[in-house]
Design a protein around this motif. Sequence first.
Motif, PDB file in Angstrom:
ATOM      1  N   CYS A 143       0.845  -1.166  -0.046  1.00  0.00           N
ATOM      2  CA  CYS A 143      -0.045   0.012  -0.077  1.00  0.00           C
ATOM      3  C   CYS A 143       0.806   1.209   0.179  1.00  0.00           C
ATOM      4  CB  CYS A 143      -1.028  -0.056   1.193  1.00  0.00           C
ATOM      5  SG  CYS A 143      -2.021  -1.353   1.228  1.00  0.00           S
ATOM      6  N   SER A 147      -0.594   7.704  -2.647  1.00  0.00           N
ATOM      7  CA  SER A 147      -1.575   7.559  -3.809  1.00  0.00           C
ATOM      8  C   SER A 147      -2.879   6.947  -3.138  1.00  0.00           C
ATOM      9  CB  SER A 147      -0.942   6.785  -4.763  1.00  0.00           C
ATOM     10  OG  SER A 147      -0.681   5.318  -4.362  1.00  0.00           O
ATOM     11  N   SER A 149      -3.443   3.864  -2.417  1.00  0.00           N
ATOM     12  CA  SER A 149      -3.647   2.745  -3.331  1.00  0.00           C
ATOM     13  C   SER A 149      -2.861   1.673  -2.642  1.00  0.00           C
ATOM     14  CB  SER A 149      -3.313   2.892  -4.916  1.00  0.00           C
ATOM     15  OG  SER A 149      -2.131   3.190  -5.139  1.00  0.00           O
ATOM     16  N   LYS A 194      -5.247  -4.182  -8.061  1.00  0.00           N
ATOM     17  CA  LYS A 194      -5.107  -2.982  -7.681  1.00  0.00           C
ATOM     18  C   LYS A 194      -6.236  -2.114  -6.961  1.00  0.00           C
ATOM     19  CE  LYS A 194      -2.526   1.633  -8.611  1.00  0.00           C
ATOM     20  NZ  LYS A 194      -1.846   2.260  -9.694  1.00  0.00           N
ATOM     21  N   SER A 195      -6.059  -1.764  -5.669  1.00  0.00           N
ATOM     22  CA  SER A 195      -7.198  -1.116  -5.009  1.00  0.00           C
ATOM     23  C   SER A 195      -6.921   0.326  -4.833  1.00  0.00           C
ATOM     24  CB  SER A 195      -7.242  -1.695  -3.662  1.00  0.00           C
ATOM     25  OG  SER A 195      -8.220  -0.950  -2.949  1.00  0.00           O
ATOM     26  N   ILE A 196      -8.099   1.094  -5.569  1.00  0.00           N
ATOM     27  CA  ILE A 196      -7.634   2.613  -5.783  1.00  0.00           C
ATOM     28  C   ILE A 196      -8.382   3.601  -4.379  1.00  0.00           C
ATOM     29  CG2 ILE A 196      -8.172   4.471  -6.998  1.00  0.00           C
ATOM     30  CD1 ILE A 196      -6.216   2.616  -8.175  1.00  0.00           C
ATOM     31  N   ASN A 197      -8.025   4.479  -4.014  1.00  0.00           N
ATOM     32  CA  ASN A 197      -8.723   5.187  -2.961  1.00  0.00           C
ATOM     33  C   ASN A 197      -8.511   4.499  -1.505  1.00  0.00           C
ATOM     34  OD1 ASN A 197      -9.612   7.334  -4.848  1.00  0.00           O
ATOM     35  ND2 ASN A 197     -11.139   6.229  -5.391  1.00  0.00           N
ATOM     36  N   HIS A 198      -7.504   3.752  -1.399  1.00  0.00           N
ATOM     37  CA  HIS A 198      -7.058   3.519  -0.006  1.00  0.00           C
ATOM     38  C   HIS A 198      -6.879   4.668   1.066  1.00  0.00           C
ATOM     39  CE1 HIS A 198      -5.503   0.814   2.910  1.00  0.00           C
ATOM     40  NE2 HIS A 198      -4.449   1.758   3.157  1.00  0.00           N
TER      41      HIS A 198
END
Length: 210
Positions: A143, A147, A149, A194-198
């Motif tokens: 992580c 970003s 993410s 890919k996880s966005i807005n973490h």
Amino acid sequence: MEDGEGHGMLRPTLLLNEMLLIQALVIVYMNGTAIENFACVIFNVSFMNCTWHVSRTATRDTQYFLYWQPSEEEDITGCQDYIKDDSGRHTGCRFQNVTIAQNDAYFLVNGSRSGQNIESYEKWIMLHEIEKFTPPLNVTVNCTEASHSCNIWWKPPRTSYKKRSSCFKYDIVIEKKADPEKITKITSETTEYKSINHETEETINIEEVM
């Protein structure tokens, strides 16, 4: 003609394989006495459990015996590690070092009660269809705070039966610890996500769903 030659002509030629011999020896005296709900599962790559329910007419002295043939090229063998109920009746079998072939495996359960043979049960099973896979391997999460993410990687589960990576699908379940009821579920056909807005601390589960 010598006596030895005459007797030799009367000897049966042992042309039947072990499976046919066992089937030929099963004499059914009592209908409705076969086992019920026979099922097998392969787990942890090379272990297999087969279980069944005793028949509704089974008495306490009923006993069952399982035989199986993994493939046509292999011999029939009997169970070496039975699962038993409180009455000592066999209700399952544990197997180790199981390998999966591409053809059907043959299972036979017969038995007796009060000195008489009971009805036998036969089933052919494609072993690769009953394999329960291990979890995905080597799950890695990286992580980046800047970003917001996360990149997630993993490897396919170990299996007994060789499968292409493209055969698997995965569920990625993301649960925010601050709000456990807010769950995100994504299905992936690759071993990367890919996880966005973490923005908050999360719990990530990856499940194989093939």
